[in-house]
Design an enzyme around this catalytic site. Structure first.
Site, mmCIF file in Angstrom:
data_model
loop_
_atom_site.group_PDB
_atom_site.id
_atom_site.type_symbol
_atom_site.label_atom_id
_atom_site.label_comp_id
_atom_site.label_asym_id
_atom_site.label_seq_id
_atom_site.Cartn_x
_atom_site.Cartn_y
_atom_site.Cartn_z
ATOM 1 N N LYS A 210 0.835 -1.194 0.000
ATOM 2 C CA LYS A 210 0.000 0.000 0.000
ATOM 3 C C LYS A 210 0.875 1.251 0.000
ATOM 4 C CE LYS A 210 -3.646 2.044 2.828
ATOM 5 N NZ LYS A 210 -4.592 1.824 3.924
ATOM 6 N N GLU A 216 10.460 -4.787 4.582
ATOM 7 C CA GLU A 216 10.504 -6.184 4.138
ATOM 8 C C GLU A 216 10.222 -6.277 2.633
ATOM 9 O OE1 GLU A 216 8.887 -5.031 6.737
ATOM 10 O OE2 GLU A 216 8.927 -6.425 8.423
ATOM 11 N N GLY A 271 -5.059 -2.322 5.217
ATOM 12 C CA GLY A 271 -4.254 -3.459 4.754
ATOM 13 C C GLY A 271 -4.936 -4.799 5.019
ATOM 14 N N ARG A 272 -5.369 -5.002 6.247
ATOM 15 C CA ARG A 272 -5.938 -6.314 6.602
ATOM 16 C C ARG A 272 -7.352 -6.507 6.087
ATOM 17 N NH1 ARG A 272 -4.855 -3.078 10.639
ATOM 18 N NH2 ARG A 272 -6.431 -2.311 12.090
ATOM 19 N N GLU A 357 -5.008 -7.410 15.077
ATOM 20 C CA GLU A 357 -4.506 -6.074 14.737
ATOM 21 C C GLU A 357 -5.648 -5.060 14.844
ATOM 22 O OE1 GLU A 357 -0.988 -5.862 11.843
ATOM 23 O OE2 GLU A 357 -2.558 -4.819 10.761
ATOM 24 N N HIS A 388 -4.986 -34.069 17.559
ATOM 25 C CA HIS A 388 -3.867 -34.883 18.021
ATOM 26 C C HIS A 388 -2.784 -34.012 18.633
ATOM 27 C CE1 HIS A 388 -5.499 -38.508 16.130
ATOM 28 N NE2 HIS A 388 -6.061 -37.603 15.350
ATOM 29 N N LYS A 508 8.219 -0.645 12.893
ATOM 30 C CA LYS A 508 8.856 -0.174 11.666
ATOM 31 C C LYS A 508 9.910 0.894 11.991
ATOM 32 C CE LYS A 508 4.915 -1.187 8.547
ATOM 33 N NZ LYS A 508 3.994 -0.768 7.503
HETATM 34 C C1 G6Q Z 1 -2.618 -4.044 7.964
HETATM 35 C C2 G6Q Z 1 -1.397 -3.423 8.442
HETATM 36 C C3 G6Q Z 1 -0.134 -4.103 7.961
HETATM 37 C C4 G6Q Z 1 0.252 -3.761 6.530
HETATM 38 C C5 G6Q Z 1 1.692 -4.188 6.295
HETATM 39 C C6 G6Q Z 1 2.136 -3.943 4.874
HETATM 40 O O1 G6Q Z 1 -3.730 -3.656 8.222
HETATM 41 O O2 G6Q Z 1 -1.411 -2.082 8.189
HETATM 42 O O3 G6Q Z 1 -0.180 -5.503 8.097
HETATM 43 O O4 G6Q Z 1 -0.614 -4.380 5.640
HETATM 44 O O5 G6Q Z 1 2.527 -3.521 7.195
HETATM 45 O O6 G6Q Z 1 2.042 -2.592 4.541
HETATM 46 P P1 G6Q Z 1 2.203 -2.116 3.046
HETATM 47 O O7 G6Q Z 1 1.089 -2.711 2.232
HETATM 48 O O8 G6Q Z 1 2.152 -0.627 3.077
HETATM 49 O O9 G6Q Z 1 3.542 -2.627 2.571
#
Ligand code: G6Q
Length: 545
Positions: A210, A216, A271-272, A357, A388, A508
């Site tokens: 986003k 990462e 994001g989620r 989250e 199990h 971050k």
């Molecule tokens: C989700 C969070 C988080 C995010 C990641 C990746 O709701 O905000 O999990 O999706 O940190 O972020 P980017 O899409 O900006 O790389």
């Protein structure tokens, strides 16, 4: 001046629930079922292809009435209306929360700042569809003219978990000669192992971020470019092997991806909550545009159900209220999600982010520290594997762990009598958890008296059963939307902002500072003694092999 909003546990609805809890706490599910032959019918309902039996919860009719009263007092309906109409309910980031717009049919109007966003959503969907068709049909080829056989999604968190979970869940519908892989971890092992057996000439990378700044993802994206160019040599190859999903056009261009190959989404998609947006591109590439649309239809059906059904017959509302009942009155700290379907093996991990989250917060929407418990730890594994391993604790441990069992009447891989055996376990477990096995029953079976305490199961362990006919894209959409709205309702009742994630942001920032200290050993270490010692040790040894 408006009076300060009461905390939920200061309301009369909460007090009534607390009193009711005291009356109900000693009751046994065994007796509640014996007293009410209608109980299973009373506490079950069906919507969007999902049948929910919630009769094995520690409730009576009055419990539900009091919980519905709590939902009403919290303004669940009004808050849902505010979300659906594009109000900026994510107050700490001043953003609308409109994942529901991502699956709204063309013609529905949803405005953000006076602008209808539905046509935009469909424009991007169509662009994704055009691209997916070209890749799937072999029209879009790699730089050397070879067909794309591998899609590697590079993203993390919300830009990874949804598509990853859905590609696994819908594998039965996936294009058989297309491999879809996911690289999320900054640990180089992830990239190396996921690409080891791939030919760069046949590989398409989707850089999904986003912000297009996440450490990462950017690190993996750069490694992917090097990996690709090590074989293809010409930087012009990047445009055939890299596409982006982002809200950050300039960041994408700076990386070297042609903005024409960028699929956009918007700041009102969290994001989620983004798997129905362009973040779902790997899903569409894998299962095709038609199936993807079916998945969106499943999400949308649940959105409508949530928005329109009365609270008393509203699946997400009921599941949310039951969750609150256990967290805040029974003191449950965790909640298990147990899919009896191997395809859903990533669902608990996906829901872990969605739930934890969103509702892992201790400050309310007014900025006050809350004096009640909010979101539980969510966890789970598919059945029967879990049986199990950790089911022992569910049956006989000292913790109360409410659990959702998710199963299907028909298998996508009918193989001998596997499915009946799977489902026999599914039904047996919820029955055993609810009703246990008493000392009398054991004695009746002639069990040695010394073993009776060990072999007794108290029962009274609450579960929801979600039963659907078959795992289709539509049903998957309905299941995910069910949990999304459940999380929303709980956030409203707890009066927390389910849509920010400051806890993620902190990590971050901290890692950036330490990284500069690791790579430049002249920087003095100014942390606590523990961090300083660990960093010194790491600095001294990191290049010794
Ligand atoms: C989700 C969070 C988080 C995010 C990641 C990746 O709701 O905000 O999990 O999706 O940190 O972020 P980017 O899409 O900006 O790389």
């Amino acid at each position: 001046m408006t009076a300060e909003k009461k905390m939920p546990n200061e309301t009369k609805e909460w007090t009534s629930l607390r009193e009711h809890y005291e009356e109900l706490r000693g009751r046994r599910l065994k007796d509640l079922f014996a007293e009410d032959p209608e109980r299973a019918r009373r506490f079950s309902l069906e919507a969007c292809g999902l049948y929910l039996d919630y009769s094995r919860n520690l409730i009576v009719a009055q419990t539900m009435e009091l919980l519905f009263a709590l939902a009403r007092a919290a303004g669940v309906r009004e808050e849902a209306r505010r979300m659906f109409s594009g109000e900026k309910i994510n107050s700490t980031e001043n953003r609308a929360v409109l994942h529901v717009a991502l699956r709204a049919p063309l013609g529905e109007r949803i405005e953000v700042d006076g602008k209808d966003v539905v046509p935009e959503v469909h424009r991007v969907l169509e662009k994704m569809e055009g691209f997916a068709r070209r890749v799937r049909e072999g029209e879009w080829r790699g730089y050397t003219g070879r067909r794309i056989r591998n899609v590697v999604n590079i993203g993390i968190g919300g830009s990874d978990l949804g598509p990853n979970m859905a590609c696994e869940a819908l594998r039965a519908y996936g294009q058989k000669d297309l491999r879809v892989r996911f690289v999320s971890n900054v640990d180089g092992t992830h990239f190396v192992e996921q690409t080891r057996d791939l030919n760069p000439e046949e590989t398409l990378f989707i850089i999904a971020s986003k912000t297009f700044t996440t450490l990462e993802t950017m690190t993996n994206a750069h490694s992917a470019r090097e990996w690709c160019l090590a074989r293809l040599h010409d930087p012009a190859a990047v445009s055939r092997h890299f596409v982006a999903v982002s809200t950050n056009r300039s960041g994408v261009a700076e990386f070297g991806i042609d903005p024409a190959n960028m699929f956009e989404f918007w700041d009102w998609v969290g994001g989620r909550y983004s798997m129905c947006s362009a973040i779902g591109l790997p899903i569409m590439l894998y299962i095709g545009p038609k199936r993807f649309r079916e998945m969106l239809a499943g999400f949308h059906a649940m959105d409508r159900h949530f928005a329109e059904a009365p609270l008393e017959s509203n699946l997400p509302v009921i599941m949310a209220l039951l969750g609150i009942w256990y967290v805040d009155f029974f003191g449950a700290q965790t909640h298990a999600v147990l899919p009896y379907d191997q395809y859903l093996y990533r669902l608990p991990a996906y829901l872990q982010q969605a739930d934890m989250e969103s509702n892992g917060k201790s400050v309310d929407r007014e900025g006050r520290r809350v004096s009640y418990h909010t979101g539980p730890v969510l966890w789970g594994e598919p059945g029967t594997n879990g049986q199990h391993s950790f089911f022992q604790l569910l049956h006989q441990g000292t913790h109360l762990v409410p659990a959702d069992f998710i199963g299907f009447c028909r298998s996508l891989n009918p193989l001998g009598d596997h499915h009946d055996k799977l489902m026999a376990n599914f039904f047996a477990q919820t029955e055993a958890l609810a009703f246990g096995r008493s000392a009398e029953e054991l004695r009746g079976e002639g069990v040695d008296e010394k073993l009776i305490p060990f072999r007794t199961f108290e029962g009274n362990r609450p579960t929801n059963t979600i039963l659907a006919e078959r795992l289709t894209p539509e049903v998957l959409g309905a299941i995910v939307a069910l949990y999304e709205h459940k999380i929303f309702v709980q956030g409203v009742i707890w009066n927390i902002n389910s849509f920010d994630q400051w806890g993620v942001e902190l990590g971050k920032i901290l890692a950036k500072k330490i990284l500069s200290e690791i790579t430049d050993e002249s920087v003095p270490l100014g942390h606590d003694s523990s961090t300083n010692a660990l960093l010194s040790r790491y600095r001294a040894r990191r290049r010794k092999d």
